[in-house]
Write a protein that holds these residues in place. Structure first.
Motif, PDB file in Angstrom:
ATOM      1  N   VAL A  87       0.846  -1.199   0.000  1.00 48.24           N
ATOM      2  CA  VAL A  87       0.000   0.000   0.000  1.00 48.24           C
ATOM      3  C   VAL A  87       0.883   1.251   0.000  1.00 48.24           C
ATOM      4  O   VAL A  87       0.654   2.195  -0.770  1.00 48.24           O
ATOM      5  N   ILE A  88       1.905   1.255   0.840  1.00 48.60           N
ATOM      6  CA  ILE A  88       2.811   2.406   0.914  1.00 48.60           C
ATOM      7  C   ILE A  88       3.539   2.604  -0.407  1.00 48.60           C
ATOM      8  O   ILE A  88       3.688   3.738  -0.878  1.00 48.60           O
ATOM      9  N   GLN A  89       3.957   1.522  -1.047  1.00 49.64           N
ATOM     10  CA  GLN A  89       4.637   1.623  -2.348  1.00 49.64           C
ATOM     11  C   GLN A  89       3.714   2.247  -3.391  1.00 49.64           C
ATOM     12  O   GLN A  89       4.112   3.132  -4.150  1.00 49.64           O
ATOM     13  N   VAL A  90       2.460   1.812  -3.413  1.00 49.99           N
ATOM     14  CA  VAL A  90       1.505   2.357  -4.387  1.00 49.99           C
ATOM     15  C   VAL A  90       1.223   3.824  -4.088  1.00 49.99           C
ATOM     16  O   VAL A  90       1.105   4.639  -5.011  1.00 49.99           O
ATOM     17  N   MET A  91       1.132   4.184  -2.807  1.00 49.69           N
ATOM     18  CA  MET A  91       0.925   5.600  -2.457  1.00 49.69           C
ATOM     19  C   MET A  91       2.069   6.441  -3.010  1.00 49.69           C
ATOM     20  O   MET A  91       1.847   7.532  -3.549  1.00 49.69           O
ATOM     21  N   HIS A  92       3.288   5.934  -2.897  1.00 53.59           N
ATOM     22  CA  HIS A  92       4.452   6.645  -3.443  1.00 53.59           C
ATOM     23  C   HIS A  92       4.335   6.779  -4.972  1.00 53.59           C
ATOM     24  O   HIS A  92       4.570   7.858  -5.518  1.00 53.59           O
ATOM     25  N   GLU A  93       3.962   5.694  -5.621  1.00 50.03           N
ATOM     26  CA  GLU A  93       3.837   5.718  -7.084  1.00 50.03           C
ATOM     27  C   GLU A  93       2.761   6.696  -7.538  1.00 50.03           C
ATOM     28  O   GLU A  93       2.974   7.457  -8.489  1.00 50.03           O
ATOM     29  N   VAL A  94       1.625   6.697  -6.871  1.00 48.06           N
ATOM     30  CA  VAL A  94       0.537   7.615  -7.235  1.00 48.06           C
ATOM     31  C   VAL A  94       0.994   9.055  -7.034  1.00 48.06           C
ATOM     32  O   VAL A  94       0.776   9.923  -7.888  1.00 48.06           O
ATOM     33  N   GLY A  95       1.654   9.341  -5.910  1.00 50.06           N
ATOM     34  CA  GLY A  95       2.143  10.694  -5.650  1.00 50.06           C
ATOM     35  C   GLY A  95       3.157  11.146  -6.680  1.00 50.06           C
ATOM     36  O   GLY A  95       3.160  12.302  -7.107  1.00 50.06           O
ATOM     37  N   THR A  96       4.023  10.233  -7.092  1.00 51.38           N
ATOM     38  CA  THR A  96       5.048  10.557  -8.089  1.00 51.38           C
ATOM     39  C   THR A  96       4.431  10.845  -9.454  1.00 51.38           C
ATOM     40  O   THR A  96       4.882  11.731 -10.170  1.00 51.38           O
ATOM     41  N   GLU A  97       3.387  10.099  -9.801  1.00 53.75           N
ATOM     42  CA  GLU A  97       2.745  10.262 -11.111  1.00 53.75           C
ATOM     43  C   GLU A  97       1.728  11.395 -11.147  1.00 53.75           C
ATOM     44  O   GLU A  97       1.309  11.819 -12.219  1.00 53.75           O
ATOM     45  N   MET A  98       1.335  11.909  -9.986  1.00 48.31           N
ATOM     46  CA  MET A  98       0.328  12.963  -9.925  1.00 48.31           C
ATOM     47  C   MET A  98       0.871  14.254 -10.557  1.00 48.31           C
ATOM     48  O   MET A  98       2.016  14.630 -10.306  1.00 48.31           O
ATOM     49  N   PRO A  99       0.059  14.919 -11.363  1.00 44.84           N
ATOM     50  CA  PRO A  99       0.512  16.179 -11.963  1.00 44.84           C
ATOM     51  C   PRO A  99       0.860  17.213 -10.887  1.00 44.84           C
ATOM     52  O   PRO A  99       0.246  17.256  -9.821  1.00 44.84           O
ATOM     53  N   ALA A 100       1.833  18.041 -11.176  1.00 43.13           N
ATOM     54  CA  ALA A 100       2.281  19.057 -10.222  1.00 43.13           C
ATOM     55  C   ALA A 100       1.142  19.976  -9.780  1.00 43.13           C
ATOM     56  O   ALA A 100       1.117  20.431  -8.636  1.00 43.13           O
ATOM     57  N   SER A 101       0.181  20.241 -10.653  1.00 40.46           N
ATOM     58  CA  SER A 101      -0.919  21.150 -10.305  1.00 40.46           C
ATOM     59  C   SER A 101      -1.795  20.601  -9.182  1.00 40.46           C
ATOM     60  O   SER A 101      -2.560  21.348  -8.580  1.00 40.46           O
ATOM     61  N   LEU A 102      -1.684  19.308  -8.890  1.00 39.47           N
ATOM     62  CA  LEU A 102      -2.501  18.705  -7.835  1.00 39.47           C
ATOM     63  C   LEU A 102      -1.686  18.386  -6.583  1.00 39.47           C
ATOM     64  O   LEU A 102      -2.170  17.726  -5.684  1.00 39.47           O
ATOM     65  N   ARG A 103      -0.478  18.853  -6.515  1.00 39.17           N
ATOM     66  CA  ARG A 103       0.402  18.540  -5.382  1.00 39.17           C
ATOM     67  C   ARG A 103       0.488  19.696  -4.398  1.00 39.17           C
ATOM     68  O   ARG A 103       1.549  20.264  -4.189  1.00 39.17           O
ATOM     69  N   GLU A 104      -0.587  20.048  -3.798  1.00 41.30           N
ATOM     70  CA  GLU A 104      -0.644  21.099  -2.782  1.00 41.30           C
ATOM     71  C   GLU A 104      -0.064  22.420  -3.280  1.00 41.30           C
ATOM     72  O   GLU A 104       0.673  23.112  -2.600  1.00 41.30           O
ATOM     73  N   THR A 105      -0.424  22.753  -4.505  1.00 36.13           N
ATOM     74  CA  THR A 105       0.052  23.996  -5.102  1.00 36.13           C
ATOM     75  C   THR A 105      -0.956  25.128  -4.946  1.00 36.13           C
ATOM     76  O   THR A 105      -0.609  26.288  -5.125  1.00 36.13           O
ATOM     77  N   GLY A 106      -2.207  24.779  -4.666  1.00 37.72           N
ATOM     78  CA  GLY A 106      -3.256  25.790  -4.584  1.00 37.72           C
ATOM     79  C   GLY A 106      -3.728  26.264  -5.946  1.00 37.72           C
ATOM     80  O   GLY A 106      -4.403  27.284  -6.049  1.00 37.72           O
ATOM     81  N   ILE A 107      -3.395  25.517  -7.016  1.00 39.58           N
ATOM     82  CA  ILE A 107      -3.845  25.906  -8.361  1.00 39.58           C
ATOM     83  C   ILE A 107      -4.747  24.854  -8.992  1.00 39.58           C
ATOM     84  O   ILE A 107      -5.428  25.137  -9.956  1.00 39.58           O
ATOM     85  N   GLY A 108      -4.782  23.648  -8.461  1.00 40.36           N
ATOM     86  CA  GLY A 108      -5.604  22.579  -9.029  1.00 40.36           C
ATOM     87  C   GLY A 108      -6.797  22.273  -8.161  1.00 40.36           C
ATOM     88  O   GLY A 108      -7.038  22.921  -7.141  1.00 40.36           O
ATOM     89  N   GLY A 109      -7.558  21.275  -8.568  1.00 34.31           N
ATOM     90  CA  GLY A 109      -8.708  20.825  -7.783  1.00 34.31           C
ATOM     91  C   GLY A 109      -9.665  21.954  -7.451  1.00 34.31           C
ATOM     92  O   GLY A 109      -9.955  22.808  -8.277  1.00 34.31           O
ATOM     93  N   LEU A 110     -10.148  21.981  -6.203  1.00 31.98           N
ATOM     94  CA  LEU A 110     -11.103  23.013  -5.787  1.00 31.98           C
ATOM     95  C   LEU A 110     -10.502  24.408  -5.831  1.00 31.98           C
ATOM     96  O   LEU A 110     -11.209  25.388  -6.050  1.00 31.98           O
ATOM     97  N   ALA A 111      -9.191  24.526  -5.642  1.00 32.03           N
ATOM     98  CA  ALA A 111      -8.545  25.843  -5.706  1.00 32.03           C
ATOM     99  C   ALA A 111      -8.608  26.435  -7.111  1.00 32.03           C
ATOM    100  O   ALA A 111      -8.539  27.648  -7.277  1.00 32.03           O
ATOM    101  N   GLY A 112      -8.768  25.585  -8.124  1.00 34.27           N
ATOM    102  CA  GLY A 112      -8.827  26.049  -9.504  1.00 34.27           C
ATOM    103  C   GLY A 112     -10.222  26.407  -9.990  1.00 34.27           C
ATOM    104  O   GLY A 112     -10.385  26.866 -11.116  1.00 34.27           O
ATOM    105  N   THR A 113     -11.238  26.233  -9.137  1.00 29.71           N
ATOM    106  CA  THR A 113     -12.606  26.589  -9.531  1.00 29.71           C
ATOM    107  C   THR A 113     -12.751  28.110  -9.518  1.00 29.71           C
ATOM    108  O   THR A 113     -11.944  28.808  -8.893  1.00 29.71           O
ATOM    109  N   PRO A 114     -13.763  28.638 -10.192  1.00 30.17           N
ATOM    110  CA  PRO A 114     -13.968  30.092 -10.160  1.00 30.17           C
ATOM    111  C   PRO A 114     -14.083  30.642  -8.730  1.00 30.17           C
ATOM    112  O   PRO A 114     -13.488  31.676  -8.409  1.00 30.17           O
TER     113      PRO A 114
END
Length: 94
Positions: free
Chosen positions: A52-79
């Motif tokens: 599980v920990i290995q997969v969490m690492h893989e998912v985090g590594t593959e996640m786009p930078a805009s969704l990595r606590e940048t404040g520009i993706g997800g709900l932060a990117g809504t109007p």
């Protein structure tokens, strides 16, 4: 509930962790209690924790930078998320 699920991409609105993270943290505290109860009851996970920990690492590594606590993706990117960020930062500069 949908905001909590979307919040899993760690998208703090306005760069602050209050939206949606503070609600999500409460949700995960309840999940931790349920997990402890299941462990004490002898419920076993079908997937070993190290996998599980290995997969969490893989998912985090593959996640786009805009969704990595940048404040520009997800709900932060809504109007509304963008408007809140403007309101927060314009007040602090004022």
């Amino acid at each position: 509930m949908l905001k909590n699920s979307l919040g899993l991409v760690c998208d703090p609105v306005g760069g602050l962790v209050e939206v949606p993270c503070i609600v999500r943290n409460g949700l995960h505290a309840i999940t931790a209690l349920a997990a402890a109860d299941m462990a004490l009851a002898g419920v076993k996970s079908m997937i070993p924790p190290d996998e599980v920990i290995q997969v969490m690492h893989e998912v985090g590594t593959e996640m786009p930078a805009s969704l990595r606590e940048t404040g520009i993706g997800g709900l932060a990117g809504t109007p509304t998320g963008k408007a809140l960020r403007e309101k927060i930062f314009n007040k602090s500069k004022g």
